[in-house]
Design a protein around this motif. Structure first.
Motif, mmCIF file in Angstrom:
data_model
loop_
_atom_site.group_PDB
_atom_site.id
_atom_site.type_symbol
_atom_site.label_atom_id
_atom_site.label_comp_id
_atom_site.label_asym_id
_atom_site.label_seq_id
_atom_site.Cartn_x
_atom_site.Cartn_y
_atom_site.Cartn_z
ATOM 1 N N ALA A 298 0.814 -1.213 0.000
ATOM 2 C CA ALA A 298 0.000 0.000 0.000
ATOM 3 C C ALA A 298 0.850 1.267 0.000
ATOM 4 O O ALA A 298 0.316 2.350 -0.118
ATOM 5 N N GLY A 299 2.168 1.145 0.146
ATOM 6 C CA GLY A 299 3.001 2.349 0.257
ATOM 7 C C GLY A 299 2.964 2.856 1.686
ATOM 8 O O GLY A 299 2.213 2.348 2.517
ATOM 9 N N PRO A 300 3.797 3.864 1.974
ATOM 10 C CA PRO A 300 3.871 4.345 3.350
ATOM 11 C C PRO A 300 2.579 5.033 3.763
ATOM 12 O O PRO A 300 1.915 5.664 2.937
ATOM 13 N N THR A 301 2.223 4.901 5.043
ATOM 14 C CA THR A 301 0.996 5.515 5.533
ATOM 15 C C THR A 301 1.272 6.891 6.125
ATOM 16 O O THR A 301 0.352 7.669 6.333
ATOM 17 N N ALA A 302 2.548 7.188 6.398
ATOM 18 C CA ALA A 302 2.900 8.452 7.048
ATOM 19 C C ALA A 302 2.668 9.620 6.094
ATOM 20 O O ALA A 302 2.787 9.478 4.876
ATOM 21 N N PRO A 303 2.326 10.803 6.648
ATOM 22 C CA PRO A 303 2.197 12.002 5.802
ATOM 23 C C PRO A 303 3.556 12.381 5.198
ATOM 24 O O PRO A 303 4.603 12.026 5.748
ATOM 25 N N LEU A 304 3.514 13.109 4.075
ATOM 26 C CA LEU A 304 4.758 13.406 3.342
ATOM 27 C C LEU A 304 5.778 14.176 4.174
ATOM 28 O O LEU A 304 6.980 13.969 4.028
ATOM 29 N N GLY A 305 5.316 15.048 5.076
ATOM 30 C CA GLY A 305 6.238 15.803 5.928
ATOM 31 C C GLY A 305 7.072 14.864 6.793
ATOM 32 O O GLY A 305 8.289 15.032 6.939
ATOM 33 N N LEU A 306 6.403 13.859 7.336
ATOM 34 C CA LEU A 306 7.099 12.893 8.182
ATOM 35 C C LEU A 306 8.053 12.031 7.353
ATOM 36 O O LEU A 306 9.157 11.700 7.787
ATOM 37 N N ILE A 307 7.621 11.705 6.132
ATOM 38 C CA ILE A 307 8.487 10.935 5.219
ATOM 39 C C ILE A 307 9.768 11.724 4.934
ATOM 40 O O ILE A 307 10.868 11.172 4.886
ATOM 41 N N ALA A 308 9.614 13.043 4.752
ATOM 42 C CA ALA A 308 10.783 13.883 4.463
ATOM 43 C C ALA A 308 11.733 13.913 5.658
ATOM 44 O O ALA A 308 12.953 13.810 5.496
ATOM 45 N N VAL A 309 11.180 14.035 6.861
ATOM 46 C CA VAL A 309 12.017 14.005 8.069
ATOM 47 C C VAL A 309 12.743 12.666 8.150
ATOM 48 O O VAL A 309 13.955 12.599 8.413
ATOM 49 N N ALA A 310 12.011 11.583 7.891
ATOM 50 C CA ALA A 310 12.605 10.245 7.942
ATOM 51 C C ALA A 310 13.743 10.133 6.927
ATOM 52 O O ALA A 310 14.815 9.596 7.230
ATOM 53 N N GLY A 311 13.539 10.676 5.733
ATOM 54 C CA GLY A 311 14.567 10.625 4.701
ATOM 55 C C GLY A 311 15.825 11.368 5.125
ATOM 56 O O GLY A 311 16.948 10.884 4.945
ATOM 57 N N LEU A 312 15.634 12.550 5.727
ATOM 58 C CA LEU A 312 16.783 13.319 6.223
ATOM 59 C C LEU A 312 17.570 12.516 7.255
ATOM 60 O O LEU A 312 18.799 12.450 7.211
ATOM 61 N N LEU A 313 16.842 11.906 8.188
ATOM 62 C CA LEU A 313 17.497 11.110 9.233
ATOM 63 C C LEU A 313 18.268 9.945 8.616
ATOM 64 O O LEU A 313 19.393 9.645 9.009
ATOM 65 N N VAL A 314 17.662 9.292 7.624
ATOM 66 C CA VAL A 314 18.316 8.140 6.984
ATOM 67 C C VAL A 314 19.565 8.600 6.227
ATOM 68 O O VAL A 314 20.625 7.972 6.315
ATOM 69 N N GLY A 315 19.469 9.713 5.510
ATOM 70 C CA GLY A 315 20.617 10.198 4.748
ATOM 71 C C GLY A 315 21.771 10.600 5.661
ATOM 72 O O GLY A 315 22.907 10.163 5.484
ATOM 73 N N TYR A 316 21.460 11.410 6.669
ATOM 74 C CA TYR A 316 22.500 11.871 7.584
ATOM 75 C C TYR A 316 23.062 10.687 8.386
ATOM 76 O O TYR A 316 24.282 10.520 8.505
ATOM 77 N N GLY A 317 22.164 9.863 8.920
ATOM 78 C CA GLY A 317 22.582 8.757 9.785
ATOM 79 C C GLY A 317 23.431 7.718 9.066
ATOM 80 O O GLY A 317 24.413 7.229 9.610
ATOM 81 N N THR A 318 23.068 7.404 7.820
ATOM 82 C CA THR A 318 23.841 6.373 7.115
ATOM 83 C C THR A 318 25.244 6.876 6.783
ATOM 84 O O THR A 318 26.187 6.093 6.755
ATOM 85 N N ARG A 319 25.407 8.185 6.551
ATOM 86 C CA ARG A 319 26.758 8.692 6.287
ATOM 87 C C ARG A 319 27.568 8.755 7.576
ATOM 88 O O ARG A 319 28.734 8.384 7.601
#
Lengths: 138, 147
Positions: free
Chosen positions: A74-95
């Motif tokens: 079904a794809g992510p259920t979170a609102p796009l704002g939260l998805i963007a925050v999650a993406g930032l955390l994943v990008g910064y954290g993985t580096r």
């Protein structure tokens, strides 16, 4: 337990392991997705290889969507704002941590590297905490 | 050219593995991380499958002097476990849990035309660039004469 899919998960995992092994055999490097992508963003000696790899990764997604649309759920259920925050955390954290589920979770763990085992335990724990928090708030 | 086609095939194989395994379904990922709720253990088997295959292949590949298309194997990191590693992994895990995407599945889902995956990948790229900027700044502070 809900929606337990042991066979397809094991088979899919084996295919991921095969893809990672193919990269090691041919290009001599660990196929961690976050590390490969970071090398697309800056000039790197093997950028061509990286770009082709991502063309395969994204292109296969395109083909699978066309022939088997339900594969993505079904794809992510979170609102796009939260998805963007999650993406930032994943990008910064993985580096900062030098890897993600593929680089640490598969490549490093396969070599029993202490760093990767520590990273895997850590991201599983905070991932569980994040889901716990999401469930508690909704 | 052969090397590029192998890279394309490896990326595609990786994507098929992610989709078959269920890693490309954010709800399933969150079900796996939902330890206190209705736990779906399936995705633990993704790691079991991937590590079994790769740990075996590693041993065979290690007998070679060099990979097929490169002069040598890249050395592995030998750093000790430090605060950066743990803080980075903790930050990544939080984002993974919130969205249900880790980097690989997000790229595959961009190919699958998911708008949320596209937002995720753009934000993830921004997060990587922020890290790079901060690192460059920290280096400049440590050795101001270098710039």
């Amino acid at each position: 337990m809900h929606g337990f899919t042991p066979l397809s998960s094991l088979l899919g995992g084996a295919l991921i392991g095969l893809a990672i092994s193919l990269v090691l055999l041919t290009h001599g490097r660990a196929a961690g997705i976050s590390g490969l992508w970071a090398g697309v963003l800056r000039p790197s000696s093997d950028r061509t290889f990286r770009v082709w790899f991502f063309a395969g990764l994204i292109g296969a997604g395109l083909v699978m969507r066309a022939i088997f649309p339900q594969a993505f759920g079904a794809g992510p259920t979170a609102p796009l704002g939260l998805i963007a925050v999650a993406g930032l955390l994943v990008g910064y954290g993985t580096r900062l941590g030098g890897g993600c589920t593929s680089g640490h979770g598969v490549c490093g763990n396969s070599r029993l590297e202490a760093r990767s085992i520590a990273a895997t335990v850590t991201f599983m724990l905070t991932g569980a905490l994040a889901v716990f928090a999401l469930r508690a708030l909704s | 050219m052969k090397s590029n086609l192998v890279a394309l095939a490896a990326g595609a194989l990786f994507a098929v593995g992610l989709v078959v395994s269920g890693m490309a379904q954010p709800a399933k990922v969150q079900g796996f991380l939902d330890l206190t709720g209705d736990w779906d253990a399936s995705l633990a088997l993704v790691m079991v499958g991937a590590i079994s295959v790769h740990a075996t292949a590693l041993r065979l590949i290690a007998r070679r002097r060099a990979p097929l298309f490169m002069p040598s194997f890249q050395p592995r990191q030998t750093k000790a476990i430090d605060g950066q590693l743990l803080l980075g992994a903790a930050t990544f895990g939080a984002g993974w849990g919130l969205a249900g995407y880790c980097p690989g599945p997000a790229f595959v889902a961009v190919g699958g035309a998911s708008p949320s995956a596209l937002v995720f990948v753009v934000a993830m790229t921004a997060g990587m660039l922020v890290h790079r900027q901060l690192q460059a700044r920290a280096r400049a502070v440590r050795s101001p004469s270098a710039t």
